[in-house]
Design a protein around this motif. Sequence first.
Motif, mmCIF file in Angstrom:
data_model
loop_
_atom_site.group_PDB
_atom_site.id
_atom_site.type_symbol
_atom_site.label_atom_id
_atom_site.label_comp_id
_atom_site.label_asym_id
_atom_site.label_seq_id
_atom_site.Cartn_x
_atom_site.Cartn_y
_atom_site.Cartn_z
ATOM 1 N N LYS A 134 15.083 16.255 57.392
ATOM 2 C CA LYS A 134 14.399 15.270 56.514
ATOM 3 C C LYS A 134 13.151 15.745 55.649
ATOM 4 N N THR A 135 12.695 16.866 56.199
ATOM 5 C CA THR A 135 11.450 17.305 55.422
ATOM 6 C C THR A 135 11.561 18.904 55.146
ATOM 7 N N ASP A 136 12.479 19.596 55.751
ATOM 8 C CA ASP A 136 12.475 21.045 55.413
ATOM 9 C C ASP A 136 13.047 21.437 54.084
ATOM 10 N N LYS A 137 12.576 21.821 53.086
ATOM 11 C CA LYS A 137 12.503 22.266 51.659
ATOM 12 C C LYS A 137 13.805 23.156 51.634
ATOM 13 N N GLN A 138 14.031 24.028 52.738
ATOM 14 C CA GLN A 138 15.049 24.879 52.492
ATOM 15 C C GLN A 138 16.480 24.323 53.199
ATOM 16 N N ASN A 139 16.263 23.284 53.918
ATOM 17 C CA ASN A 139 17.418 22.535 54.360
ATOM 18 C C ASN A 139 17.254 21.225 54.309
ATOM 19 N N CYS A 140 17.412 20.599 53.245
ATOM 20 C CA CYS A 140 16.953 19.306 52.660
ATOM 21 C C CYS A 140 18.260 18.644 52.904
ATOM 22 N N GLY A 141 18.290 17.360 53.749
ATOM 23 C CA GLY A 141 19.453 16.667 54.102
ATOM 24 C C GLY A 141 20.557 17.287 54.856
ATOM 25 N N LEU A 142 20.686 18.486 54.868
ATOM 26 C CA LEU A 142 21.561 19.228 55.571
ATOM 27 C C LEU A 142 21.490 20.903 55.548
ATOM 28 N N CYS A 143 22.007 21.574 56.244
ATOM 29 C CA CYS A 143 21.603 22.897 56.444
ATOM 30 C C CYS A 143 22.271 23.773 55.037
ATOM 31 N N GLY A 144 21.088 24.532 54.531
ATOM 32 C CA GLY A 144 21.510 25.302 53.436
ATOM 33 C C GLY A 144 21.096 24.573 52.267
ATOM 34 N N ARG A 145 20.940 23.384 52.181
ATOM 35 C CA ARG A 145 20.574 22.755 50.632
ATOM 36 C C ARG A 145 19.083 23.015 50.396
ATOM 37 N N LYS A 146 18.936 23.649 49.370
ATOM 38 C CA LYS A 146 17.543 24.161 48.944
ATOM 39 C C LYS A 146 16.887 23.216 47.753
ATOM 40 N N CYS A 147 15.777 22.614 47.934
ATOM 41 C CA CYS A 147 15.341 22.063 47.048
ATOM 42 C C CYS A 147 14.796 22.935 45.847
ATOM 43 N N LYS A 148 14.756 22.513 44.565
ATOM 44 C CA LYS A 148 14.139 23.476 43.361
ATOM 45 C C LYS A 148 12.567 23.639 43.528
ATOM 46 N N HIS A 149 12.166 24.677 42.736
ATOM 47 C CA HIS A 149 10.885 24.907 42.754
ATOM 48 C C HIS A 149 9.799 23.819 42.750
ATOM 49 N N MET A 150 9.835 22.889 42.031
ATOM 50 C CA MET A 150 8.919 21.772 41.900
ATOM 51 C C MET A 150 9.385 20.566 42.612
ATOM 52 N N GLU A 151 10.421 20.638 43.654
ATOM 53 C CA GLU A 151 10.880 19.637 44.516
ATOM 54 C C GLU A 151 10.404 19.775 45.799
ATOM 55 N N ILE A 152 10.149 18.490 46.265
ATOM 56 C CA ILE A 152 9.890 18.439 48.012
ATOM 57 C C ILE A 152 10.927 17.960 48.535
ATOM 58 N N CYS A 153 11.287 17.865 49.832
ATOM 59 C CA CYS A 153 12.293 17.043 50.626
ATOM 60 C C CYS A 153 11.719 16.016 51.483
ATOM 61 N N CYS A 154 11.938 14.774 51.061
ATOM 62 C CA CYS A 154 11.696 13.353 51.480
ATOM 63 C C CYS A 154 12.793 12.636 51.999
ATOM 64 N N LYS A 155 12.756 12.459 53.361
ATOM 65 C CA LYS A 155 13.883 11.722 53.866
ATOM 66 C C LYS A 155 15.167 12.382 53.552
ATOM 67 N N GLY A 156 15.231 13.546 53.415
ATOM 68 C CA GLY A 156 16.376 14.451 53.174
ATOM 69 C C GLY A 156 17.128 14.375 52.050
#
Length: 84
Positions: free
Chosen positions: A29-51
Amino acid sequence: MKCNKNPRLCRAKGSPGPDCCNKKYVNVKTDKQNCGLCGRKCKHMEICCKGSCVNPMVNKRHCGGCNYVCKGGDTCVHGMCSYG
């Protein structure tokens, strides 16, 4: 310890997260390297909020950080509601 051998530890108090991705404890739900599911990475300017990956500089539901909502018709500019 790695979570693939002891999955119960993911939910233990003090664990970095309740989820196991690549043998590491994370919170999808909060991990920028595993956002929403394992291996889904957020882009440089993005953060992970609620997956979900969001850009806190322009997202009016996560303006400046997760769950900072701009009121009414305010827009989010440079991470601030009704900037300018």
